[in-house]
Design an enzyme around this catalytic site. Sequence first.
Site, PDB file in Angstrom:
ATOM      1  N   HIS A 112     -14.067  -2.595   9.184  1.00 20.02           N
ATOM      2  CA  HIS A 112     -13.445  -2.157   7.942  1.00 20.02           C
ATOM      3  C   HIS A 112     -13.546  -3.189   6.839  1.00 20.02           C
ATOM      4  O   HIS A 112     -12.731  -3.234   5.930  1.00 20.02           O
ATOM      5  CB  HIS A 112     -11.964  -1.783   8.159  1.00 20.02           C
ATOM      6  CG  HIS A 112     -11.780  -0.701   9.170  1.00 20.02           C
ATOM      7  ND1 HIS A 112     -12.352   0.542   9.032  1.00 20.02           N
ATOM      8  CD2 HIS A 112     -11.121  -0.675  10.341  1.00 20.02           C
ATOM      9  CE1 HIS A 112     -12.049   1.279  10.074  1.00 20.02           C
ATOM     10  NE2 HIS A 112     -11.308   0.565  10.892  1.00 20.02           N
ATOM     11  N   GLU A 139      -2.388   6.988   7.978  1.00 22.39           N
ATOM     12  CA  GLU A 139      -3.218   7.892   7.193  1.00 22.39           C
ATOM     13  C   GLU A 139      -4.065   8.737   8.113  1.00 22.39           C
ATOM     14  O   GLU A 139      -4.397   8.323   9.219  1.00 22.39           O
ATOM     15  CB  GLU A 139      -4.175   7.080   6.294  1.00 22.39           C
ATOM     16  CG  GLU A 139      -3.521   6.510   5.079  1.00 22.39           C
ATOM     17  CD  GLU A 139      -4.495   5.719   4.209  1.00 22.39           C
ATOM     18  OE1 GLU A 139      -5.683   5.616   4.561  1.00 22.39           O
ATOM     19  OE2 GLU A 139      -4.033   5.208   3.182  1.00 22.39           O
ATOM     20  N   ARG A 161      -7.077  -8.028  -8.861  1.00 26.31           N
ATOM     21  CA  ARG A 161      -7.749  -9.329  -9.005  1.00 26.31           C
ATOM     22  C   ARG A 161      -9.232  -9.084  -9.184  1.00 26.31           C
ATOM     23  O   ARG A 161      -9.692  -7.954  -9.140  1.00 26.31           O
ATOM     24  CB  ARG A 161      -7.536 -10.130  -7.718  1.00 26.31           C
ATOM     25  CG  ARG A 161      -8.020  -9.301  -6.506  1.00 26.31           C
ATOM     26  CD  ARG A 161      -8.021 -10.079  -5.228  1.00 26.31           C
ATOM     27  NE  ARG A 161      -8.061  -9.225  -4.058  1.00 26.31           N
ATOM     28  CZ  ARG A 161      -9.164  -8.774  -3.474  1.00 26.31           C
ATOM     29  NH1 ARG A 161     -10.347  -9.087  -3.967  1.00 26.31           N
ATOM     30  NH2 ARG A 161      -9.106  -8.004  -2.407  1.00 26.31           N
ATOM     31  N   LYS A 181       0.835  -1.198   0.000  1.00 26.83           N
ATOM     32  CA  LYS A 181       0.000   0.000   0.000  1.00 26.83           C
ATOM     33  C   LYS A 181       0.873   1.253   0.000  1.00 26.83           C
ATOM     34  O   LYS A 181       0.517   2.263  -0.607  1.00 26.83           O
ATOM     35  CB  LYS A 181      -0.924   0.011   1.224  1.00 26.83           C
ATOM     36  CG  LYS A 181      -2.079  -0.993   1.162  1.00 26.83           C
ATOM     37  CD  LYS A 181      -3.033  -0.734   2.332  1.00 26.83           C
ATOM     38  CE  LYS A 181      -3.767  -1.977   2.803  1.00 26.83           C
ATOM     39  NZ  LYS A 181      -4.957  -2.302   2.048  1.00 26.83           N
TER      40      LYS A 181
HETATM   41  P1  ADP Z   1      -7.983  -3.623   2.964  1.00 25.99           P
HETATM   42  O1  ADP Z   1      -6.704  -4.009   2.319  1.00 25.99           O
HETATM   43  O2  ADP Z   1      -8.219  -4.337   4.234  1.00 25.99           O
HETATM   44  O3  ADP Z   1      -9.117  -3.683   2.005  1.00 25.99           O
HETATM   45  P2  ADP Z   1      -8.171  -0.709   2.728  1.00 25.99           P
HETATM   46  O4  ADP Z   1      -7.010   0.184   2.731  1.00 25.99           O
HETATM   47  O5  ADP Z   1      -8.811  -0.944   1.414  1.00 25.99           O
HETATM   48  O6  ADP Z   1      -7.755  -2.087   3.391  1.00 25.99           O
HETATM   49  O7  ADP Z   1      -9.251  -0.159   3.758  1.00 25.99           O
HETATM   50  C1  ADP Z   1     -10.333  -0.929   4.185  1.00 25.99           C
HETATM   51  C2  ADP Z   1     -11.431  -0.043   4.758  1.00 25.99           C
HETATM   52  O8  ADP Z   1     -10.950   0.739   5.859  1.00 25.99           O
HETATM   53  C3  ADP Z   1     -11.976   0.992   3.802  1.00 25.99           C
HETATM   54  O9  ADP Z   1     -12.969   0.459   2.981  1.00 25.99           O
HETATM   55  C4  ADP Z   1     -12.498   2.065   4.737  1.00 25.99           C
HETATM   56  O10 ADP Z   1     -13.752   1.727   5.269  1.00 25.99           O
HETATM   57  C5  ADP Z   1     -11.529   2.028   5.869  1.00 25.99           C
HETATM   58  N1  ADP Z   1     -10.486   3.049   5.668  1.00 25.99           N
HETATM   59  C6  ADP Z   1      -9.342   2.900   4.980  1.00 25.99           C
HETATM   60  N2  ADP Z   1      -8.602   4.033   4.989  1.00 25.99           N
HETATM   61  C7  ADP Z   1      -9.309   4.925   5.714  1.00 25.99           C
HETATM   62  C8  ADP Z   1      -9.072   6.277   6.131  1.00 25.99           C
HETATM   63  N3  ADP Z   1      -7.960   6.917   5.807  1.00 25.99           N
HETATM   64  N4  ADP Z   1     -10.024   6.892   6.878  1.00 25.99           N
HETATM   65  C9  ADP Z   1     -11.153   6.245   7.248  1.00 25.99           C
HETATM   66  N5  ADP Z   1     -11.417   4.978   6.907  1.00 25.99           N
HETATM   67  C10 ADP Z   1     -10.512   4.303   6.155  1.00 25.99           C
HETATM   68  P1  ADP Z   2     -12.837  -7.422  -1.592  1.00 25.53           P
HETATM   69  O1  ADP Z   2     -12.167  -6.064  -1.585  1.00 25.53           O
HETATM   70  O2  ADP Z   2     -12.975  -8.067  -2.912  1.00 25.53           O
HETATM   71  O3  ADP Z   2     -14.061  -7.474  -0.764  1.00 25.53           O
HETATM   72  P2  ADP Z   2     -11.415  -8.480   0.587  1.00 25.53           P
HETATM   73  O4  ADP Z   2     -10.354  -7.494   0.889  1.00 25.53           O
HETATM   74  O5  ADP Z   2     -12.626  -8.542   1.443  1.00 25.53           O
HETATM   75  O6  ADP Z   2     -11.812  -8.324  -0.927  1.00 25.53           O
HETATM   76  O7  ADP Z   2     -10.759  -9.887   0.497  1.00 25.53           O
HETATM   77  C1  ADP Z   2     -11.348 -10.945  -0.208  1.00 25.53           C
HETATM   78  C2  ADP Z   2     -10.956 -12.222   0.417  1.00 25.53           C
HETATM   79  O8  ADP Z   2      -9.579 -12.424   0.319  1.00 25.53           O
HETATM   80  C3  ADP Z   2     -11.318 -12.292   1.874  1.00 25.53           C
HETATM   81  O9  ADP Z   2     -11.674 -13.600   2.128  1.00 25.53           O
HETATM   82  C4  ADP Z   2     -10.028 -11.920   2.552  1.00 25.53           C
HETATM   83  O10 ADP Z   2      -9.957 -12.537   3.831  1.00 25.53           O
HETATM   84  C5  ADP Z   2      -9.019 -12.485   1.590  1.00 25.53           C
HETATM   85  N1  ADP Z   2      -7.818 -11.675   1.490  1.00 25.53           N
HETATM   86  C6  ADP Z   2      -7.719 -10.416   1.078  1.00 25.53           C
HETATM   87  N2  ADP Z   2      -6.453 -10.012   1.055  1.00 25.53           N
HETATM   88  C7  ADP Z   2      -5.716 -11.042   1.477  1.00 25.53           C
HETATM   89  C8  ADP Z   2      -4.324 -11.257   1.668  1.00 25.53           C
HETATM   90  N3  ADP Z   2      -3.425 -10.323   1.428  1.00 25.53           N
HETATM   91  N4  ADP Z   2      -3.927 -12.461   2.118  1.00 25.53           N
HETATM   92  C9  ADP Z   2      -4.827 -13.426   2.350  1.00 25.53           C
HETATM   93  N5  ADP Z   2      -6.143 -13.291   2.171  1.00 25.53           N
HETATM   94  C10 ADP Z   2      -6.596 -12.114   1.763  1.00 25.53           C
HETATM   95 MG    MG Z   3      -9.403  -2.607   0.389  1.00 25.12          MG
END
Ligand code: ADP
Ligand code: ADP
Ligand code: MG
Length: 658
Positions: A235, A200, A292, A116
């Site tokens: 989240h 962030e 993906r 990230k």
């Molecule tokens: P992940 O890899 O788990 O999907 P993300 O970076 O996409 O992580 O963030 C997951 C969720 O966390 C977002 O959909 C949002 O709801 C919350 N989130 C992420 N960044 C922020 C932020 N800077 N401020 C508030 N909420 C956030």
């Molecule tokens: P989406 O943004 O498509 O909703 P998620 O972030 O919720 O995707 O992740 C989709 C699936 O993949 C979930 O089952 C989550 O637990 C798994 N997942 C996401 N990122 C990773 C990772 N880096 N390693 C292992 N599993 C992951």
């Molecule tokens: Mg995400």
Amino acid sequence: MFDTLLIANRGEIACRVARTARLMGLRTVAVYSDADAAALHVASCDEAYPIGAASPRESYLRADRILNAATKLKAGAIHPGYGFLSENAEFAEGCAKAGIVFVGPPASAIRAMGGKSEAKALMVKAGVPVVPGYHGVVQDADVLAAEAAKIGYPVLIKASAGGGGKGMRVVRAAAEFAEELAGAQREAQSAFGDARVLIEKYLERPRHIEVQVFCDAHGNGVYLFERDCSLQRRHQKVIEEAPAPGMSEVRRKSMGEAALRAAQAVGYVGAGTVEFIADEGGEFYFMEMNTRLQVEHPVTEAITGLDLVEWQIRVARGEKLPLTQADLRIDGHAFEARLYAEDPSRDFLPSTGKLHRLSFPTAGARIDAGVREGDDVSIHYDPMIAKLIVHGRDRATALAKLASALDRVRIVGPANNVAFLARVARHPAFMAGEIDTGFIARHKNALVPAATVPDDTTMALAVLAMLRAREDAAIAAAPDSPWTRVPGWRLNGDAHDELAFKDGPAVRVHYRGRMGYILDLPGVSVAATATLSPDGKLVAMLDGHKVEADIVRRGLDIVVFRGAESATLTVIDALAAAEAQGGAGGKLIAPMPGKIVSVAVADGQKVTKGQKLIVLEAMKMEHTIVAPSDGTVMRVRFKPGEQTAEGEELVVFEAAAS
Ligand code: ADP
Ligand code: ADP
Ligand code: MG
């Protein structure tokens, strides 16, 4: 050109990919772990190959075994699904080396978007707006704390390598920073083998809006509009929709084009999603790119009429994108609800166990499931049971369909979120499109009501289900006997019975012949008749009011479903009563199998209510066990690093006399 596709995944996404692959005339190969030999995804493919033990590290994350299976079974291509190896650049390279097509972007694009922190740096260069914050390489705790102060609280700590909400902590004040940082790093290390974090600015009331992009290997790219995934807990998404409520054409275009810029900056090919976070004013910032297919891709399919897996396979074959931006249109509105084995009343703690009953509506919704009735939701994998997708001509129509479809889902076994989802779908604020990522927390009381005793109608339905089942069985066993029709019959008296339940008062049943009864319920007496069909459908008349329910009986439990809401009543028998006695007392038990991360107290220590006692890691999440009241820790039964089974007592605790 390939004619066989190996699907390197399990559950619903493996089944989903197999469906399209077969429609396209491809031969499909599943891989499976020991726990999945009889799984639905194995049944969904033409051939299947074992790749090891249940733990993902021993099977679905074993690139070597999966490549070996592909070579052995002559699969020309591998679709990685989501999760597991889908965003693993070495795996994509491994495929190339073995002469196998990876259905996904080039390894270099995965790598560029994988961290990230690095991705954000790249986006700044490409002119894509990013959330203000620190995404540098220096990971010193002091430096990070200073950066957090510079950004200004509240801040969000994220795992650089993160996904699935793991290693993410909101910090509201400087005093909490060090502890939260340590927790985030630990979670990141254990989930991703990489403790690096970024910080962030934490946006209050933001919306998660993401853009689906698609690129081919000939330099063409399109965006398939946006999805709003603001409805989240921990989240993590639970309900997604497309298009985003209130999105203007101008903003749609600028977000779509920013997303394409992001993809093109890393030489993207295939399906990808650029996730943005939008503030209250509508400004949007890049969060990350998922390189993906996304869990929620079906809502995009519903509003565009396209099959995204088909597009992925065509692009992987080297074809050009089937449509240009000008060809793409949004048709109506779609929702997806994720049905999870998790308990909303216990902070959405994942739940496991056998799916004793699992049935879905047969019309009016698309169901993408990875399990069937009788399967287990195990501790090894994601607790998602299925996705339910609806489409309507506008948001209100689609939402009404969502609520109605959820009302027709039947799950008995692990705790699940179906009733919770139905309450969201009917919440006035959700219906009005007033959504942001804090929606669930804000409306928690309405969405997760405190446990209540079953109402009179529910008790009546449970009693009637028992009576009908018993009498129907008696009639079937001795159809000609006059006695079987008059249960509870007493000489010279009112023919009656008492039925007692564990968590409520007893109900007296007066028999009135011809399958009619008077039921003395806690609040009222009603005249009742009922019929119960073999599939559990109960139709009851209560003082002339027709009421329907679905009944599932399991041992002493009677589950009464009315729409998505269900109540479980447990019939009392001697054995059950003894059990209830033995289980009393505020024991501190492991809510699920897991590993002890840390112990914050010592034997004999006095603690106050809410004080942290022990931290348990289960299903890749940390759970903190706190003191239920003021009292004394008599004995801590585990050391850090030790494993615990579900239901094991973690701490022997004595509450202070009050
Ligand atoms: P992940 O890899 O788990 O999907 P993300 O970076 O996409 O992580 O963030 C997951 C969720 O966390 C977002 O959909 C949002 O709801 C919350 N989130 C992420 N960044 C922020 C932020 N800077 N401020 C508030 N909420 C956030
Ligand atoms: P989406 O943004 O498509 O909703 P998620 O972030 O919720 O995707 O992740 C989709 C699936 O993949 C979930 O089952 C989550 O637990 C798994 N997942 C996401 N990122 C990773 C990772 N880096 N390693 C292992 N599993 C992951
Ligand atoms: Mg995400």
